[in-house]
Design a protein around this motif. Structure first.
Motif, short mmCIF file in Angstrom:
data_model
loop_
_atom_site.label_atom_id
_atom_site.label_comp_id
_atom_site.label_asym_id
_atom_site.label_seq_id
_atom_site.Cartn_x
_atom_site.Cartn_y
_atom_site.Cartn_z
N THR A 139 54.98 41.52 36.76
CA THR A 139 53.91 42.35 36.61
C THR A 139 52.90 42.47 37.67
O THR A 139 52.50 41.39 38.41
CB THR A 139 52.85 41.98 35.52
N PHE A 140 53.02 43.79 38.66
CA PHE A 140 51.92 43.77 39.65
C PHE A 140 52.63 42.90 40.81
O PHE A 140 51.65 42.16 41.31
CB PHE A 140 50.44 43.68 39.56
N GLN A 141 53.85 42.73 41.03
CA GLN A 141 54.26 41.57 41.71
C GLN A 141 53.66 41.82 43.13
O GLN A 141 53.16 42.53 43.65
CB GLN A 141 55.82 42.06 41.91
N ASN A 142 53.49 40.35 43.58
CA ASN A 142 53.12 40.04 45.00
C ASN A 142 54.42 39.70 45.63
O ASN A 142 55.09 38.80 45.24
CB ASN A 142 52.45 38.75 45.16
N PRO A 143 54.97 40.43 46.69
CA PRO A 143 53.92 41.47 47.48
C PRO A 143 54.10 42.96 47.02
O PRO A 143 53.70 43.51 47.55
CB PRO A 143 54.56 41.14 48.76
N SER A 144 55.04 43.52 46.26
CA SER A 144 55.36 44.78 46.14
C SER A 144 54.66 45.61 45.32
O SER A 144 54.57 46.76 45.08
CB SER A 144 56.90 44.84 45.67
N GLY A 145 53.70 45.01 44.41
CA GLY A 145 52.91 45.70 43.38
C GLY A 145 53.72 46.18 42.33
O GLY A 145 53.14 46.82 41.39
N ARG A 146 55.04 46.04 42.16
CA ARG A 146 55.95 46.70 41.10
C ARG A 146 55.83 45.71 39.90
O ARG A 146 55.42 44.73 39.94
CB ARG A 146 57.39 46.57 41.69
N GLY A 288 47.90 48.07 38.61
CA GLY A 288 46.78 47.07 38.50
C GLY A 288 47.30 46.11 39.72
O GLY A 288 47.97 46.47 40.41
N GLY A 289 46.39 44.80 39.82
CA GLY A 289 47.05 43.73 40.66
C GLY A 289 46.10 43.92 41.94
O GLY A 289 45.10 44.67 41.98
N TYR A 290 46.60 43.60 42.99
CA TYR A 290 46.29 43.81 44.38
C TYR A 290 46.69 44.35 45.51
O TYR A 290 46.34 44.60 46.65
CB TYR A 290 46.12 41.98 44.91
N PHE A 291 48.26 44.51 45.32
CA PHE A 291 49.15 44.78 46.35
C PHE A 291 49.82 46.39 46.16
O PHE A 291 50.06 46.95 44.96
CB PHE A 291 50.17 43.91 46.54
N ILE A 292 50.19 47.01 47.27
CA ILE A 292 50.91 48.12 47.40
C ILE A 292 51.87 47.72 48.41
O ILE A 292 51.47 47.07 49.48
CB ILE A 292 50.06 49.39 47.90
N LEU A 331 50.29 45.76 51.53
CA LEU A 331 48.91 46.16 52.00
C LEU A 331 48.22 45.57 50.68
O LEU A 331 48.38 46.13 49.54
CB LEU A 331 48.75 47.75 52.08
N ALA A 332 47.35 44.83 50.96
CA ALA A 332 46.27 44.24 49.98
C ALA A 332 45.21 45.07 49.91
O ALA A 332 44.47 45.40 50.84
CB ALA A 332 46.16 42.72 50.13
N PHE A 333 44.78 45.86 48.55
CA PHE A 333 43.70 46.64 48.47
C PHE A 333 42.61 45.75 47.97
O PHE A 333 41.52 46.38 47.81
CB PHE A 333 43.90 48.03 47.92
N SER A 334 42.73 44.45 47.61
CA SER A 334 42.00 43.72 46.73
C SER A 334 40.42 43.30 47.48
O SER A 334 39.42 43.36 46.87
CB SER A 334 42.45 42.61 46.28
N PHE A 335 40.69 43.17 48.58
CA PHE A 335 39.44 42.44 49.40
C PHE A 335 38.38 43.36 50.13
O PHE A 335 37.22 43.13 49.92
CB PHE A 335 40.01 41.58 50.65
N VAL A 336 38.90 44.40 50.87
CA VAL A 336 38.13 45.21 51.36
C VAL A 336 37.51 46.50 50.64
O VAL A 336 37.85 46.58 49.52
CB VAL A 336 38.60 45.69 52.68
#
Lengths: 358, 358
Positions: A139-146, A288-292, A331-336
């Motif tokens: 779920t919302f895999q790191n790194p793929s977001g898939r 969801g999650g942190y990554f694209i 690309l992590a969208f979680s932090f900025v």
């Protein structure tokens, strides 16, 4: 120019409930200090083990709470040293390194937009020694977001049963869903017989607390517990007890409701900006999650791009770090912030469009 | 009959400053929550690193703060896997196991009442490959309670220089001294060139916080830091920050002054009771720490004794667990009350006096 980081897979500071955690830390030391401040169970703070056990419908003896979930993976890697482990490609780089460093033979199985490719898994199962386990972040895999589709989840659990294959479902992001319906976890579908489950409170409460956990068959839990004893006697209980106090006050769900829109706004900003700035690229669209996961045109090389990205004021992690193709990036969208995301993707777009000076 | 435990090398509950730590935990999350609750340096909470560095007169970059000091030893064992490590015999059993499990060849060097025997060390240095390091607990050693004399400390540091030998001085008990003058640490004598230093706040503040640390040459610190990253990203910061807050408030010295008489009363009760109840035995007379080393008459076997000790209502750890002789045992006086100590040693005396029924 300050660099805008799409490299850091960490929550934005405003996602962390600081005041509430300060009070939880104080309260739990006052209420249960003698336990929290002494050596205790190597498997973690007992009330938290019980809470986790109840949530997953298992006995507390099957729950191992560790100093972050990677530490548990270190124990698991040690336990299965010399054996063969399957994992999806691309995958989170730290487990990859932990397994390899422990002398585990890692075998990559390809993914597509719907998650792990089960044909690839069947091929891997048909050739070579029986693997110790399959490591997957469905779920919302790191790194793929898939996210692995519901249909594939059912087929994967069937395959695990057929082949008597252990599956480690790493699920730190599952609760950080902004939209769409959550598919069942592999653990739920399987009932916990072939599926080991790991998660943490890093994305749902705070990463600095370093509280990860594993739900395991009782025998395996005892084996890893023995490794925990001889590594640190007892895990750091103060963070675990603070998490428990947070849960006991029913603060988890309100906190998730608070952080979901904060993260959704970031994901939306990134998706919209990518649409605008990177017309020739493709990317995942996580709920969801942190990554694209970004895929540039064939022939592009994100590692080369990154070398120039510093002066352009943006950073990311090249996909090759995760076993991905040279034209991919995480690309992590979680932090900025959303504004920084818009500006960062604009910089990224210029960088990609710019002819490389040789 | 409740068993009186001389097995547990842990502080009595009254030694732990619960209320004060509750307030420290709250205060530090309120003041520095964004740092404490996020991922941070793999080497530990920076203000604590700086405090430790200043205390030992080194740069902060030489300090590695870990989830308990054993965790640091796990990294060190990994770093020197396949090499040869010298250690004193008897010694703390957990390092012994950690080193052996990491594939380190351990070579025991004998001790006497004055600590490590330097002739034995010279012999070990003269034969076989150059050791990676010597592991020693020179002050109030676990398990023997013995302290290396000042004269031997100077000679040991000279030997380290002569042979270019690294020495790991593990010093968790040094500050828990009830009487007598503290000899200089090996680290102080050497200036930190050949001596690595490790300690923790388990005996001076609270063990459940799991805060241990190492003072290392800068290059080695960086190598272990890399192992820390790939094990847990960041150590558990809440406990480390709570320790720092405790130190910042100048609470360490008052706390030591509070716990020294609590532990001294326990040691005194044990020494007096041994005098009364075990006329044929010998034992160490530590000026601090947690442990007394008991030596029964030749031919006695403490492992056999322990098998009968359960029904007698007393427990301890047989010396063989630490590489000691069959007639030795480790008695921890730290955990139980003086009254329990008197009763426990009485039970132990009856047990020793009792003819073994075959």
């Amino acid at each position: 120019m300050t660099t805008i980081s799409f490299a850091r897979g960490v929550p934005a500071p405003e996602c962390i409930p600081v005041e509430l955690l300060a009070d939880c830390a104080r309260a739990v030391v006052e209420r249960d200090g003698a336990t929290v401040l002494s050596y205790g169970s190597p498997a973690g703070y007992e009330p938290l083990r019980e809470w986790i056990a109840e949530r997953h419908g298992v006995e507390p003896g099957r729950v191992l709470v560790t100093n972050g979930s990677l530490q548990g993976l270190v124990f698991l890697a040690k336990r299965f040293a010399g054996e063969r482990v399957l994992l999806e490609s691309p995958t989170y780089d730290r487990p990859l390194k932990i397994l390899a460093a422990a002398g585990v033979e890692v075998v990559a199985v390809a993914m597509d937009e719907e998650g792990l490719e089960l044909e690839g898994l069947e091929e891997a199962l048909a050739s070579g020694d029986k693997p110790a386990f399959l490591y997957t972040i469905p779920t919302f895999q790191n790194p793929s977001g898939r996210t692995l589709t519901s249909e594939r989840r059912r087929r994967l659990v069937d395959l695990a049963r057929e082949h008597d294959l252990l599956v480690l479902e790493d699920d730190p992001y599952g609760l950080v869903r902004f939209d769409g319906e959550a598919p069942p976890t592999l653990f739920e579908l399987d009932g916990g017989e072939h599926v080991l489950y790991s998660s943490s409170f890093s994305k749902t409460i705070a990463p600095g607390l370093r509280v990860g956990y594993f739900v395991l068959p009782a025998g395996l839990e005892r084996e890893l517990e023995a490794l925990a004893v001889s590594t640190y006697i007892t895990p750091a209980l103060l963070g675990q007890a603070t998490v428990f106090e947070f849960l006991r006050r029913d603060s988890l769900e309100p906190n998730l409701e608070r952080i979901r829109p904060l993260l959704a706004a970031r994901r939306n900003a990134m998706l919209e900006s990518l649409e605008r700035e990177l017309p020739d690229a493709r990317w995942s669209r996580p709920e969801g999650g942190y990554f694209i996961w970004l895929e540039l045109a064939d022939g592009a090389d994100t590692a080369t791009l990154l070398a120039r990205a510093g002066s352009a004021g943006v950073s990311f992690v090249p996909g090759t770090d995760f076993g991905g193709a040279p034209n991919t990036a995480r690309l992590a969208f979680s932090f900025v912030s959303p504004d920084e995301i818009r500006e960062g993707v604009r910089r990224l777009g210029s960088l990609v469009a710019e002819p490389v000076s040789v």
